[in-house]
Design a protein around this motif. Structure first.
Motif, short mmCIF file in Angstrom:
data_model
loop_
_atom_site.label_atom_id
_atom_site.label_comp_id
_atom_site.label_asym_id
_atom_site.label_seq_id
_atom_site.Cartn_x
_atom_site.Cartn_y
_atom_site.Cartn_z
N VAL A 94 0.81 -1.07 0.07
CA VAL A 94 -0.14 -0.12 -0.01
C VAL A 94 0.87 1.31 0.08
O VAL A 94 1.70 1.30 0.60
N VAL A 95 0.42 2.39 -0.70
CA VAL A 95 1.19 3.53 -0.82
C VAL A 95 0.42 4.51 -0.79
O VAL A 95 -0.87 4.52 -1.12
N ASP A 96 0.80 5.81 -0.11
CA ASP A 96 -0.22 7.11 -0.24
C ASP A 96 0.95 8.18 0.00
O ASP A 96 1.41 8.28 1.21
N LEU A 97 1.15 8.90 -0.91
CA LEU A 97 2.06 10.04 -0.91
C LEU A 97 1.20 11.34 -0.30
O LEU A 97 1.99 12.36 -0.02
N MET A 98 0.09 11.21 -0.14
CA MET A 98 -0.50 12.23 0.50
C MET A 98 -0.23 13.73 0.02
O MET A 98 0.08 14.57 0.49
N PRO A 99 -0.60 13.83 -1.50
CA PRO A 99 -0.16 15.05 -2.16
C PRO A 99 -0.90 16.19 -1.68
O PRO A 99 -2.33 16.00 -1.55
N GLY A 100 -0.63 17.26 -1.25
CA GLY A 100 -1.38 18.43 -0.76
C GLY A 100 -1.99 17.93 0.37
O GLY A 100 -3.09 18.52 0.78
N ASP A 101 -1.46 16.98 1.30
CA ASP A 101 -2.08 16.60 2.55
C ASP A 101 -3.50 15.81 2.25
O ASP A 101 -4.14 15.76 3.31
N LYS A 102 -3.55 15.44 1.15
CA LYS A 102 -5.04 14.73 0.83
C LYS A 102 -4.70 13.28 0.48
O LYS A 102 -3.67 13.02 -0.04
N ARG A 103 -5.28 12.32 0.98
CA ARG A 103 -5.17 11.02 0.78
C ARG A 103 -5.35 10.43 -0.59
O ARG A 103 -6.32 11.03 -0.96
N GLN A 104 -4.44 9.85 -1.04
CA GLN A 104 -4.62 9.38 -2.37
C GLN A 104 -4.23 7.64 -2.36
O GLN A 104 -2.87 7.61 -2.85
N PRO A 105 -4.74 6.66 -1.56
CA PRO A 105 -4.28 5.48 -1.51
C PRO A 105 -4.19 4.61 -2.75
O PRO A 105 -5.09 4.87 -3.53
N ILE A 106 -3.36 3.92 -2.85
CA ILE A 106 -2.82 3.19 -3.88
C ILE A 106 -2.79 1.57 -3.47
O ILE A 106 -1.99 1.56 -2.60
N VAL A 107 -3.32 0.65 -3.70
CA VAL A 107 -3.30 -0.90 -3.41
C VAL A 107 -2.41 -1.44 -4.52
O VAL A 107 -3.02 -1.35 -5.79
N LEU A 108 -1.47 -2.03 -4.41
CA LEU A 108 -0.70 -3.02 -5.60
C LEU A 108 -0.47 -4.30 -5.15
O LEU A 108 0.22 -4.72 -4.16
#
Ligand code: NI
Length: 204
Positions: A94-108
């Motif tokens: 699982v990855v989330d760079l939180m661009p602009g402090d918003k959640r942007q979750p990615i499941v791989l």
């Protein structure tokens, strides 16, 4: 992967909907139902094992694990977490760079690096399994990663910047590789000794 101390600028991420329909799945684990997943600390032997591909029959375990992995990652806080770091042997990240402090979750699921740039980039990395330890790691600047999303759909991401480093770092975990394995033995041993000492002090 732990966010680096030097916050990088917002990276270009592949546009499009590869994360749009997963918000229902990746909400934080409800409090009180399951204990927060413990993140294993190096040199735990599970961190050196090669993980095994997720099969259709693993669907239930994956759906149960993914929200708990996000929960543990956000709490840490980190920007990426691989299943072996929480004691699972599945090829799941699982990855989330939180661009602009918003959640942007990615499941791989079963992620695979299918192309890398010849251009390299060096950035400081940290890891939730090596708390407090950071070092410069050189990797291909851009990668293309093929994977299955949490619904089993085939996906491709082309990534550069922090996302490229994060994906490589997390996929390394699935092969039992830590960021310190990219360093000289001298630096690696120095970090492991420092980590062991800090962990001993913490446990006093
Ligand atoms: Ni890591």
């Amino acid at each position: 992967m732990r966010g680096t101390r030097h916050t990088a600028g917002v990276d270009r991420v592949a546009p499009g909907g590869y994360i749009l329909d997963m918000t229902d799945l990746v909400t934080e684990a409800p409090a009180g139902l399951d204990p927060v997943l413990q993140i294993l600390i190096a040199p735990h032997p599970s961190l050196k094992q090669r993980a095994i591909p997720v099969l259709p029959s693993d669907r239930q375990s994956v759906s149960a694990l993914v929200p708990r992995m996000f929960d543990a990652m956000y709490r840490a806080p980190g920007i990426g977490l691989a299943a072996p770091q929480v004691g699972s042997r599945l090829r799941l990240v699982v990855v989330d760079l939180m661009p602009g402090d918003k959640r942007q979750p990615i499941v791989l699921i079963n992620p695979e690096i299918v192309a890398v740039s010849t251009e390299l980039f060096t950035r400081e990395e940290g890891c939730l399994s090596l708390p407090g330890q950071y070092a410069d790691v050189t990797r291909p600047a851009e990668v293309r990663v093929r994977y299955l999303d949490e619904k089993g759909a085939k996906r491709d991401i082309s990534a550069d910047g922090l996302l490229a480093a994060c994906l490589q770092h997390e996929i390394d975990h699935l092969d039992g590789v830590l960021f310190i394995d990219h360093l000289s033995p001298l630096k690696r041993n120095m970090i492991m000794r420092r980590l062991a000492k800090e962990q001993r002090l913490k446990d006093l």
